[in-house]
Design an enzyme around this catalytic site. Structure first.
Site, mmCIF file in Angstrom:
data_model
loop_
_atom_site.group_PDB
_atom_site.id
_atom_site.type_symbol
_atom_site.label_atom_id
_atom_site.label_comp_id
_atom_site.label_asym_id
_atom_site.label_seq_id
_atom_site.Cartn_x
_atom_site.Cartn_y
_atom_site.Cartn_z
ATOM 1 N N GLN A 15 70.719 68.783 11.047
ATOM 2 C CA GLN A 15 70.025 67.003 10.331
ATOM 3 C C GLN A 15 70.310 66.629 8.868
ATOM 4 O O GLN A 15 69.987 65.698 8.460
ATOM 5 C CB GLN A 15 68.507 67.121 10.966
ATOM 6 C CG GLN A 15 67.727 66.727 11.404
ATOM 7 C CD GLN A 15 66.910 66.299 11.865
ATOM 8 O OE1 GLN A 15 66.735 64.970 11.717
ATOM 9 N NE2 GLN A 15 65.749 67.154 11.578
ATOM 10 N N ARG A 98 55.283 85.036 12.551
ATOM 11 C CA ARG A 98 56.056 85.126 11.050
ATOM 12 C C ARG A 98 56.720 85.945 11.002
ATOM 13 O O ARG A 98 57.565 85.256 10.300
ATOM 14 C CB ARG A 98 54.820 85.201 10.202
ATOM 15 C CG ARG A 98 55.004 83.791 9.863
ATOM 16 C CD ARG A 98 53.220 83.525 9.176
ATOM 17 N NE ARG A 98 52.835 84.462 8.160
ATOM 18 C CZ ARG A 98 53.170 83.859 6.724
ATOM 19 N NH1 ARG A 98 53.725 82.643 6.767
ATOM 20 N NH2 ARG A 98 52.935 84.254 5.902
ATOM 21 N N ASP A 159 58.001 67.332 -2.087
ATOM 22 C CA ASP A 159 56.919 66.866 -1.852
ATOM 23 C C ASP A 159 56.191 66.021 -3.302
ATOM 24 O O ASP A 159 55.098 64.868 -3.322
ATOM 25 C CB ASP A 159 56.241 68.921 -1.932
ATOM 26 C CG ASP A 159 56.535 69.114 -1.135
ATOM 27 O OD1 ASP A 159 56.327 69.079 0.305
ATOM 28 O OD2 ASP A 159 57.564 70.291 -0.976
ATOM 29 N N ARG A 162 57.192 62.695 -2.653
ATOM 30 C CA ARG A 162 55.561 62.009 -1.588
ATOM 31 C C ARG A 162 55.316 61.863 -1.884
ATOM 32 O O ARG A 162 53.975 61.065 -2.131
ATOM 33 C CB ARG A 162 55.353 63.564 -0.232
ATOM 34 C CG ARG A 162 56.768 63.538 1.099
ATOM 35 C CD ARG A 162 56.565 64.331 1.326
ATOM 36 N NE ARG A 162 57.217 65.110 2.586
ATOM 37 C CZ ARG A 162 57.398 65.799 3.039
ATOM 38 N NH1 ARG A 162 57.094 67.055 2.943
ATOM 39 N NH2 ARG A 162 58.370 66.154 4.183
ATOM 40 N N HIS A 187 55.932 75.425 -1.311
ATOM 41 C CA HIS A 187 57.013 74.702 -0.034
ATOM 42 C C HIS A 187 56.051 75.088 1.028
ATOM 43 O O HIS A 187 56.756 75.437 2.043
ATOM 44 C CB HIS A 187 58.362 74.271 0.265
ATOM 45 C CG HIS A 187 58.166 73.290 0.953
ATOM 46 N ND1 HIS A 187 58.325 71.662 0.745
ATOM 47 C CD2 HIS A 187 59.202 72.959 2.112
ATOM 48 C CE1 HIS A 187 58.353 70.901 1.796
ATOM 49 N NE2 HIS A 187 59.282 72.112 2.580
#
Ligand code: NAI
Length: 331
Positions: A15, A98, A159, A162, A187
């Site tokens: 994407q 994780r 970020d 934003r 991040h």
């Protein structure tokens, strides 16, 4: 006329890739007078889709686009590239630990580091977008020892943008009049969006954001949480992660790095820590930087209050733990 620059996008059938490659081909990343040759890499599973993207790039007849390499071969993809934007990675799927996700990404970034080191153009600039972005960039740095560490970075510009966007919405001012927000650290949701040095251009000069907002409770609470959680909010709304804003911010990151930041303006980049601001050396950590002559420099001497210190240390701690986890996956 300028010689074309070769720009690699990994994960190009995904994407972000789909939003990013037309921006690069239009000159958004490197300038409207800079011809480009796009190198697109994806995995076998996405090979058909990648072909489709190449067909669309041809169909769009971009004047700056001088060639397209679409491949699943990492060596072919990396050969001669001047800029590498690493968007491909293994996403965390439901129920995955994780450590399992980290193991997959560590092995991807280790292999791609070697290919870049051996085949990219000298002085290639690398931007890692795929998560965990800071730690993927660190692995890439470790396994490409001949690429100077100053050439390896990760994306926190989204970020940063934003944060500017939230301030502009709150104050009802143009986002282009807001500057010098800082994203410190990872991040991830532990990042610290800091507006203590941010300003707004007004009819009576540049004013500190804190003075204009006059609401420390909002700035120290909801503002920070909104920026930290924005990625999750986009997924909830779109049922897909942020792609156009990630792609646009990746262009901002490379453009400022290559062409320079404006006088008096700094931006956020994830870069290899030299110990500035007491951040442990050897982490890829997001700092305020200025860029000139194709190189970034960490902005020095900004006063840090106790509130900021705690948040900067907490996100550094998370990065140290991620680094340890990544190393344990290598063993
Ligand atoms: P996506 O899943 O749509 O695309 C990822 C693409 O990477 C896929 O086409 C996949 O086949 C490819 N890929 C997987 N392994 C690869 C490999 N070894 N080599 C080359 N390609 C490979 O994902 P999307 O939405 O485009 O996001 C990409 C990454 O960017 C994710 O890791 C996401 O978490 C991260 N991201 C980072 C942001 C940032 O600000 N740093 C913001 C938004 C997303």
């Amino acid at each position: 006329a300028k010689e074309p620059m070769r720009v690699l996008v990994t994960g190009a059938a995904g994407q972000i890739g789909y939003a990013l490659v037309p921006m690069i081909a239009r000159g958004v990343m490197l300038g409207a007078d800079q011809p480009v040759i796009l190198h697109m890499l994806d995995i076998e599973f996405a090979a058909e889709a990648l072909k489709g993207v190449k067909m669309e790039l041809i169909d769009a007849a971009f004047p700056l686009l001088k060639g397209v390499v679409a491949t699943t071969d990492v060596v072919e993809a990396c050969t001669g590239v001047n800029v590498a934007v690493m968007v491909g990675g293994f996403p965390r799927k439901e129920g995955m630990e994780r450590k399992d996700v980290m193991t997959k990404n560590v092995s991807i970034y280790k292999a791609q580091a070697s290919a870049l080191e051996a085949h990219a153009a000298p002085n290639c600039k690398v931007l890692v977008v795929a998560n965990p972005a800071n730690t993927n960039a660190l692995i890439l740095k470790e396994f490409a020892p001949s690429i100077p560490e100053k050439n390896i970075s990760c994306l926190t510009r989204l970020d940063h943008n934003r944060a500017l966007g939230q301030i502009s919405e709150r104050l009802g001012v143009q986002v282009s009049d807001v500057k010098n927000a800082i994203i410190w650290g990872n991040h991830s949701s532990s990042q610290y969006p800091d507006v203590n040095h941010a300003t707004v251009k007004t009819s009576s000069g540049e004013k500190p954001v804190r003075e204009l907002v006059q609401d420390d409770e909002w700035l120290n609470g909801e503002f920070i949480a909104t920026v930290q959680q924005r990625g999750a909010a986009i997924i909830k709304a779109r049922k897909l992660s942020s792609a156009l804003s990630a792609a646009s911010s990746a262009c901002d990151h490379i453009r400022d790095w290559v062409l320079g930041t404006a006088e008096g303006t700094f931006v956020s980049m994830g870069v290899y820590s030299d110990g500035s601001y007491g951040v442990p050396a050897g982490l890829i950590y997001s700092f305020p930087v200025t860029c000139s002559g194709g190189e970034w420099t960490i902005v020095q001497g900004l006063p840090i209050d106790e509130f900021s210190r705690k948040k900067m240390d907490a996100t550094a701690q998370e990065l140290s733990e991620e680094k340890a986890l990544a190393y344990s996956c290598l063993a």
